[in-house]
Write an enzyme that holds these catalytic residues in place. Sequence first.
Site, PDB file in Angstrom:
ATOM      1  N   GLU A 195       1.441  -2.188   9.635  1.00 43.87           N
ATOM      2  CA  GLU A 195       1.564  -2.805  10.915  1.00 43.87           C
ATOM      3  C   GLU A 195       3.008  -3.222  10.902  1.00 43.87           C
ATOM      4  O   GLU A 195       3.803  -3.768  11.490  1.00 43.87           O
ATOM      5  CB  GLU A 195       1.180  -4.351   9.465  1.00 43.87           C
ATOM      6  N   CYS A 225      -2.662  -4.774   5.727  1.00 44.40           N
ATOM      7  CA  CYS A 225      -2.390  -4.472   4.506  1.00 44.40           C
ATOM      8  C   CYS A 225      -3.439  -3.489   4.386  1.00 44.40           C
ATOM      9  O   CYS A 225      -3.218  -2.231   2.822  1.00 44.40           O
ATOM     10  CB  CYS A 225      -2.078  -5.345   3.180  1.00 44.40           C
ATOM     11  N   HIS A 238      -5.158  -4.829  -4.147  1.00 43.68           N
ATOM     12  CA  HIS A 238      -3.788  -5.393  -3.389  1.00 43.68           C
ATOM     13  C   HIS A 238      -3.016  -6.223  -3.968  1.00 43.68           C
ATOM     14  O   HIS A 238      -3.229  -6.809  -4.627  1.00 43.68           O
ATOM     15  CB  HIS A 238      -4.223  -5.538  -2.105  1.00 43.68           C
TER      16      HIS A 238
END
Lengths: 386, 132, 345
Positions: free
Chosen positions: C80, C112, C234
């Site tokens: 990103e 992400c 994550h």
Amino acid sequence: MRRVAVIGVGCSKFGELWDMSFRDIVLSAGIEALEDANLEGREIDAIYVGNMSGGRYLAQEHISALIADYAGLAELHIPSTRVEAGDASGGLALRQAYMAVASGMHDIVIAAGAEKVTDVGAEMAMDILSSSADREWEVFCGANLPALFAMIARLHMEKFGTKPEDLAKVSVKNHRNATLNPKAQFRREISLEVALNSPYVAEPLRLFDCAPISDGASVVILASEEVAKKYTDTPVYISACCQASDYIALHSRRDITTMDAVVHASKQAYKQAGIEPKDIDVAEVHDSFTIAEIIAYEDLGFVEKGRGAELIREGVTELDGEIPVNPSGGLKACGHAIGATGIRQAVEIVLQLRGDAGKRQVDAERGLALNIGGTGATAVVTIFER
Amino acid sequence: MLPRFWRKIKYRYNLVGTYCENCGTYYYPPRNLCPKCRRKSRIKEVQLSGKGKVISYSVVHDAPENFKMMKPYVVALIQLDEGPVITSQLVCKPEEVKIGMRVKAVFRKYGEEGESGIIYYGTKFVPDEKIG
Amino acid sequence: MVGIVSYGTYIPKFRIKVEEIARIWGENAETIKNGLGILQKSVPDFDEDTATIAVEAGREAVRRARIDPKEIGAVYVGSESHPYAVKPTATIVGEALGVGNEYFAADLEFACKAGTAGIQICMGLVKAGMIKYGLAIGADTSQSRPGDALEYSAAAGGAAVVIGNDGVIAEIEGTYSFTSDTPDFWRREGQPYPSHGGRFTGIPAYFRHITSAAKGLMEELGLKPSDFSYAVFHQPNGKFPVRVAKMLGFSTEQIKQGLVVSHIGNTYSGSSLLGLCAVLDEAKPGDRILLVSFGSGAGSDAFSLIVTDEIDDFERTPKVWDKVMSGEFIDYGLYVKLRRKIKFG
């Protein structure tokens, strides 16, 4: 080949000439040279001018015609030619003029050099000068001229034990000489401490190891031996004017601490003049950075490779030394007007050989000028004699 | 300068050099003609290892405009293991660099054509710790 | 058998401590460290960006794979913080890795999880026989508004994996995604820094998507948490992955090896992949690994991997944890300079 003499010299003030344009500066040097040679103007057969970057410093190309025009010679319609080899452009102009006279093509020829650098900022000025190195593979990486000479200095120190003090002494000497030169940019003495404590530009080189980038112009007028006698009682002869080249980038050279172009040009010049290095009484060398003067001592054969620093330590190249080097103050203190430098060196040697060098006069019959381009990809060595 | 940068991207990103099959010499930056063999040159492109040692260096303090944010930065003459000497930036602390130290190539940014222009990527070097 | 053939990672060397950021903004460092489970984060050097990180991670992956880069038929870079808003990072990577010109390529963005999305695309291409190897990279130099809570965690790093069906070190036995339109975190076109929904990023976003994807995958494959030697979730901070592991029934032991966030911060598209690579550094043949990424906006990609015998002959140094634990601390002043947060007028 005909014997070639210098019959007149002229030089503008060097420095930050805020109130003078490129044309003004050139004219001031040109008029001085014409007066010195006792010429009216119409006697001139051709002009060669050294100018590195009118295009980027002034956004002005076609410098050749511009100079002929503003020197008042437009209506003579004589050939005018600009030559370029970075900061050896002046040396090239001298050599072109020399060849034109020696060959019999022309009788009286002007060799000029000029640069106006302060119309752009100091950073731009350095960027332009750095384009005398390899833009794509050196300057692209952030290796501008000071950084490249710094790497030469670093290796010279590592291999031969040259010290920061040795470099500083070159600067101190040249500043001292410049106090005696009314045309010089920096006319004040500096102490060794000041030089050694000045800020780093590119380690190990400090501010006082670097020549300024200056405005200035210089002119010499050449004539064949026969013609010269009509105009002057004190001709100075050019006994050799030789040029050599090398890889444009420092990283491609045979040896980082030797300028092979200087070695080749000077060997040829000595041979052509029928002399040896020890026969040189005075020299102007290209001290764009102090290390370049020390390397010049070696590559010109004044001393063997690696022992250049000894000459400055022992005072050999001082004004009262055995071979005074850069009596004018050199590029460091007289100023470095890029394309003008090679001609300004010639002016100084001629003044010295004629006995017209005023307070900085040395006793000399034979002198040498070394003009280099960039980090040594071009070298012009000229030998003068009384 | 855009086409000028683009033209050499392969060589800048990847240390692609040239090799003269006639005399066995490696070149970087790449050359189209071997200066030792001239017309007898037999040039081909080769991928260089990106390993080498520092021949000389400088810590640049008075940085050109494009490099001001990086100052003081280290530039070095680096002799690649294949032979050629190249000019490059060395990413390390100024006090770390020494003549003779082993280095290896990394991919970094060299600069950009202003905030809205293209980005110049290329090869820099870092100390090669494995060999010391 | 499609799976991971090789992997490589890159983490910039600079670190900034939570204390140093808190000092500037008059906040309590201990509270933040406890709240986020982060001690420090990585900071890219001035000449590093997502492209340089992606190239370095990619080079390590290709070198370890011992394959000819020209055999790579696809390059996908998820981030990103692509250096160009328009113009791909993937072509920079392809050129720098010597992939040639005949390859599929695109930049991906899914907050992400863009890196794991790249893995799925490569898996599909390999399975379809369209490519021999595919390179999927997740890399970021994530942005954060000065003074925002994100500033403590938004870090830089990346990981690259080579996907193929030859010389596989970890077979991907299944993948499953859970996706919904949930605006928990975003950055509008032309804005320098992302915005977020504060606590909204938790339950409806991170936890819902990760648990749904993990459960969906396990259900599909008939697996339960105890079937896995390792799990990687994550890691936007040190707390969320621990909590989601507990919610799903995984132990601290299962997630410890892959939890690298405390010492480098949230590397966004690099985050879950760096965790996976840290696990692969230690994994033994037969180990089963659960990987679940999360990308705001929102979605999660879950993968079940089984480590093969090939891993014993695979070069695994330098290890991810060595890269995580090394580094050089900088102060906030240098940080804002390196991150180009100083405006010059």
